[in-house]
Enzyme design. Structure first.
Site, PDB file in Angstrom:
ATOM      1  N   THR A 195       0.810  -1.229   0.000  1.00 21.04           N
ATOM      2  CA  THR A 195       0.000   0.000   0.000  1.00 21.04           C
ATOM      3  C   THR A 195       0.836   1.270   0.000  1.00 21.04           C
ATOM      4  O   THR A 195       0.286   2.367  -0.020  1.00 21.04           O
ATOM      5  CB  THR A 195      -0.905   0.052   1.258  1.00 21.04           C
ATOM      6  N   LYS A 196       2.142   1.155   0.046  1.00 19.42           N
ATOM      7  CA  LYS A 196       2.976   2.362   0.172  1.00 19.42           C
ATOM      8  C   LYS A 196       3.120   3.067  -1.183  1.00 19.42           C
ATOM      9  O   LYS A 196       2.706   2.538  -2.206  1.00 19.42           O
ATOM     10  CB  LYS A 196       4.341   1.988   0.769  1.00 19.42           C
ATOM     11  N   ASN A 197       3.720   4.241  -1.196  1.00 16.51           N
ATOM     12  CA  ASN A 197       3.713   5.070  -2.416  1.00 16.51           C
ATOM     13  C   ASN A 197       4.455   4.437  -3.593  1.00 16.51           C
ATOM     14  O   ASN A 197       4.138   4.713  -4.739  1.00 16.51           O
ATOM     15  CB  ASN A 197       4.301   6.458  -2.125  1.00 16.51           C
TER      16      ASN A 197
END
Ligand SMILES: *Cc1c(COP(=O)(O)O)cnc(C)c1O
Length: 402
Positions: A195-197
């Site tokens: 879910t991180k950038n």
């Protein structure tokens, strides 16, 4: 919790998850290429990814590891701190960050936060440093991608920047003033969690200006084996290696690195998308005065990993009720984070100030993370905001004070 589940759920059903993992076509192709190559673990792709990532951040060194949690543990292990040394860390962060401190043989010291950023201030940091009789190191989190004032916090803790490590799991693309996160303190730890950038699925990176620290982390991530031991099965590689320091198994694989390299080319555009979506949320929520938008930094740049609103105490429906109503309507949300001093294990192992955590305890019931990923559309944002308006309106009309 309250009788709110029917609200908005009956007439409107949408499907907007909290976060989707966007894997670009190029990343899929790169993954296929590595899988077909006969070499899938740490290797040439990892070396290239490290080089490209360091260049993207503007750092001298980048070392790929299996996760941000491992990055924090390996960095702390490589700093030469004495056993049980005291490490300041926010009580509002991901639990993995504090497990990493404990696994490195050190003592976490929980620091209170202040609304609206949800991060420690120089005042709460100084208080925690005093309470533990002086801190040895500090882990600074840029919560949601909002730039933490790293230098001011280090000063308040009585520490030089060389004893500060940044948890930049949310902060790829954040600027602190005009400095890129990844270049400010002794070392900075990034995450490539789904879910991180910069999503890879799993993975992490450490950036630093310190060549010796980078070398220690390189050995530490692969059983403490001498540098370049990963080459031992490559044609021309040597079977000889030595072990002179402790290590864990936390290397980044070429499969992950190839995905990361392809994803990195999309990152500038994705960051712009995130910022545009945050602007859109701000606009659409402007007339809903019981939902407060996230703060904007007056200097630097927000990386918009999260869009965290605060549900004000005078809102006709409180945070937990709002989550239930949004879930019923098909909108995914989350809470970042449950304070660590609420958890039995951390109460046991961490040093905690005797005056408690009034800032975190006041903020926690209000925070709500709305859906945000680079694949979200403006229409999705509008839909989430419409549902929020509907839920609040109905509760106001019904006079329900949930
Ligand atoms: C996700 C996250 C981590 C851990 O990252 P992993 O790569 O999953 O180990 C650490 N700190 C914060 C603040 C996070 O959100």
């Amino acid at each position: 919790m309250q009788d709110v589940v029917h609200v908005a759920g009956e007439d409107r059903r949408v499907e907007i998850p909290f976060a989707r993992t966007v894997i670009s076509d190029e990343a899929r192709e790169a993954a296929g290429r590595v899988l077909a190559s006969g070499w899938v673990t740490t290797g040439p792709e990892t070396v290239e990814f490290e080089r490209e990532f360091a260049a993207w951040v503007g750092a001298r060194q980048a070392v790929g590891v299996s996760s941000c949690t491992a990055a924090i543990e390996l960095t702390l292990r490589s700093m030469g701190l004495p056993p049980r040394a005291k490490v300041l860390v926010s009580t509002i962060t991901f639990c993995g960050a504090v497990h990493a401190i404990v696994h490195a043989g050190l003592t976490p010291v929980l620091v209170d936060v202040e609304g609206p950023t949800g991060m420690p201030t120089p005042e709460t940091t100084a208080r925690a440093a005093r309470a533990c009789g002086g801190a040895d190191a500090m882990l600074v989190v840029h919560l949601g991608g909002y730039p933490a004032r790293v230098r001011a916090l280090a000063d308040a803790a009585g520490l030089g920047l060389d004893m500060v490590v940044e948890d930049a799991a949310h902060a790829l693309g954040t600027l602190v003033g005009d400095e890129a996160v990844g270049t400010v303190s002794r070392a900075t730890c990034f995450s490539f969690y789904a879910t991180k950038n910069l999503p890879v699925g799993e993975g992490g990176m450490i950036t630093t200006e310190d060549d010796e620290l980078a070398d220690r982390v390189r050995r530490g991530r692969l059983h403490g084996m001498s540098k370049d031991a990963w080459r031992r099965y490559l044609p021309g590689g040597t079977w000889r290696y030595s072990v002179e320091s402790p290590g864990i198994k936390a290397n980044l694989t070429d499969l992950q690195a190839a995905i990361g390299r392809a994803q990195l080319r999309h990152l500038p555009a994705w960051q712009e998308r995130r910022a545009a979506l945050a602007d859109r949320y701000d606009e659409r929520l402007a007339d809903l005065d019981c939902i407060l938008p996230p703060p904007r930094p007056w200097r630097g740049r927000h990386a918009w990993h999260l869009y965290v609103v605060r549900v004000s105490p005078w809102c006709p429906v409180q945070r937990d009720g709002l989550i239930e109503a949004l879930t019923a309507a098909g909108v995914g949300t989350s809470v970042h984070f449950i304070p660590l001093h609420h958890m039995p294990y951390f109460r046991e192992v961490a040093v905690m100030p005797s005056q408690g955590f009034p800032g975190a305890d006041a903020l926690f019931p209000q925070i709500l993370s709305l859906p945000l990923d680079q694949g979200l559309t403006e229409t999705d944002v509008d839909t989430v905001c419409e549902v929020l308006h509907q839920v609040c309106d109905r509760h106001r009309l019904a006079g329900v004070t949930a």
